[in-house]
Write a protein that holds these residues in place. Structure first.
Motif, short mmCIF file in Angstrom:
data_model
loop_
_atom_site.label_atom_id
_atom_site.label_comp_id
_atom_site.label_asym_id
_atom_site.label_seq_id
_atom_site.Cartn_x
_atom_site.Cartn_y
_atom_site.Cartn_z
N ILE A 126 -3.94 -1.45 -8.93
CA ILE A 126 -3.99 -2.34 -7.98
C ILE A 126 -2.79 -3.49 -8.25
O ILE A 126 -2.63 -4.14 -6.98
N ARG A 172 -9.13 -9.63 4.19
CA ARG A 172 -9.90 -9.49 2.90
C ARG A 172 -10.01 -10.79 2.01
O ARG A 172 -10.78 -11.01 1.48
N ASP A 220 0.84 -1.22 0.04
CA ASP A 220 0.11 -0.25 0.00
C ASP A 220 0.86 1.18 0.07
O ASP A 220 1.83 1.60 0.77
N ARG A 227 -5.07 -1.66 -2.72
CA ARG A 227 -6.07 -1.02 -3.28
C ARG A 227 -7.31 -1.74 -3.99
O ARG A 227 -8.41 -1.33 -4.36
N ALA A 228 -6.93 -3.15 -4.23
CA ALA A 228 -7.97 -3.82 -5.03
C ALA A 228 -9.16 -4.30 -4.02
O ALA A 228 -8.97 -4.47 -2.76
N THR A 229 -10.14 -4.21 -4.57
CA THR A 229 -11.57 -4.23 -4.09
C THR A 229 -11.91 -5.52 -4.14
O THR A 229 -12.97 -6.18 -3.31
N ASP A 230 -11.76 -6.17 -5.40
CA ASP A 230 -12.33 -7.68 -5.46
C ASP A 230 -11.09 -8.67 -5.70
O ASP A 230 -10.16 -8.68 -6.23
N ALA A 245 -13.07 -13.06 0.78
CA ALA A 245 -13.43 -13.21 -0.50
C ALA A 245 -13.42 -14.67 -0.85
O ALA A 245 -13.66 -15.05 -1.97
N GLU A 288 -1.13 -3.31 7.06
CA GLU A 288 -1.79 -3.59 5.70
C GLU A 288 -1.68 -5.04 5.09
O GLU A 288 -2.55 -5.62 4.44
N SER A 314 -5.32 8.80 -6.78
CA SER A 314 -6.13 7.94 -7.15
C SER A 314 -5.93 7.10 -8.65
O SER A 314 -6.33 6.03 -8.97
N ASP A 363 -4.76 -6.86 7.15
CA ASP A 363 -5.93 -6.46 6.47
C ASP A 363 -5.96 -7.08 5.13
O ASP A 363 -7.21 -7.57 4.78
N TYR A 364 -4.82 -7.43 4.30
CA TYR A 364 -5.22 -7.94 3.26
C TYR A 364 -5.39 -9.37 3.33
O TYR A 364 -6.14 -9.96 2.51
#
Length: 322
Positions: free
Chosen positions: A238, A274, A197, A244-247, A278, A267, A234, A270-271
């Protein structure tokens, strides 16, 4: 409010005191050139061939549009049967230092233990080669490795991408790239203290100042070298900053570990969380008192031995299931 972090492991703290005589916890842009010549990052053939028990080969494969070719270092334990699994490795160095020999020995230990081939990619470094050059080199190297797998005695269907620090971030980005571009199907991703990140959003990204290894200033140096004025904005891919990836669906089985006293701690946690959310099978370890890269700096320390054995065990289980 004072910055706080968990205490260092006592054995590692003693090692770190000695390391500070040769390496600073804080890296600025002015330090990059000198660091690239630091003998700590020089790995001779003798250390990689292990007294003739490992074969070393340098190969070149087609590069991305911006580079004609990419260099691959192939390390194959002598006596492996055809169809061995492949550990496709990306070295650390904050995106600004290192080469495809840097700390490859640690991965080679597992390869010898489990009967696998290591393929270490030489990617271009920032700031001379900013984003997306490094990640595109890594992807080109993966395509080349997949294409040459049978030739080097490996199995194209059993490739595990792995990396440490910046290399761990590139390994995570590579898994996303392979998914989204319809590239080689990966068996797994093993991410050691990955650099994920560029935004400095977490407490751990800001709590180390002149402590441990790779503190907040060092992290800023690395990301700024790679992204320039885009860092934190911005317009960052990703694949370069996977946090930064949301999927995160559709990614291979994953292993993430990180020390409790390092910039990337939060980070990485958190990854991993997530990935689990998923639906990706994921194993996470936070090594108590570990500083950034502790296992490479102090491989004989008790915590380092535990970390290395845990990674090796995960790869062994992954290969048995796959």
């Amino acid at each position: 409010m004072a910055r706080t972090h968990p205490p260092l492991d006592p054995e590692l703290a003693a090692v770190l005191t000695v390391v500070y005589e040769h390496l600073s916890p804080t890296i600025t842009p002015e330090d990059i050139e000198e660091l690239r010549t630091n003998p700590m990052f020089a790995v001779p053939d003798e250390l990689l061939t292990r007294n003739g028990t490992v074969q070393l080969q340098n190969l070149f494969v087609p590069g991305p549009e911006s580079a004609p070719e990419v260099s691959l270092l192939v390390l194959r334990p002598v006596g492996l049967a055809a169809g061995a699994p492949i550990l496709y490795y990306m070295h650390g160095g904050g995106m600004i230092i290192g080469n495809n020999r840097t700390v490859a020995g640690g991965v080679l230990d597992w390869a010898v233990d489990i009967g696998a081939i290591v393929v270490s990619v030489e990617y271009r470094l920032a700031p001379e080669h900013p984003d997306p050059a490094p990640i595109e080199d890594c992807y080109a190297g993966l395509l080349g490795t997949h294409g040459l797998a049978t030739e080097i005695g490996g199995d194209p269907n059993r490739i595990v991408v792995t990396g440490a620090s910046a290399g761990g971030g590139f390994a995570a980005g590579l898994a996303l790239l392979a998914r989204d571009r319809g590239g080689p199907e990966l068996l797994g991703q093993l991410l050691m203290c990955p650099m994920l990140d560029d935004r400095f959003l977490t407490p751990s990204s800001q709590e180390l100042d002149g402590e441990g290894l790779w503190d907040t200033t060092s992290n800023m140096t690395g990301w700024n070298a790679l992204l320039g004025e885009r860092r934190g904005g911005s317009d960052v891919s990703i694949y370069t900053a996977p946090a930064r990836a949301t999927d995160l669906s559709g990614l291979p089985s994953s292993f993430i570990d990180v020390g409790s006293v390092e910039t990337f701690r939060d980070e990485d946690i958190d990854y991993a969380a997530r990935l689990l959310q998923a639906g990706v099978q994921t194993e996470l370890h936070v090594w108590p008192g570990g500083f950034h890269g502790f296992d490479g700096i102090a491989p004989q320390a008790a915590l380092s031995q535990t970390a290395s054995a845990t990674r090796s065990a995960w790869v062994r289980r992954l290969l048995a299931a796959g």
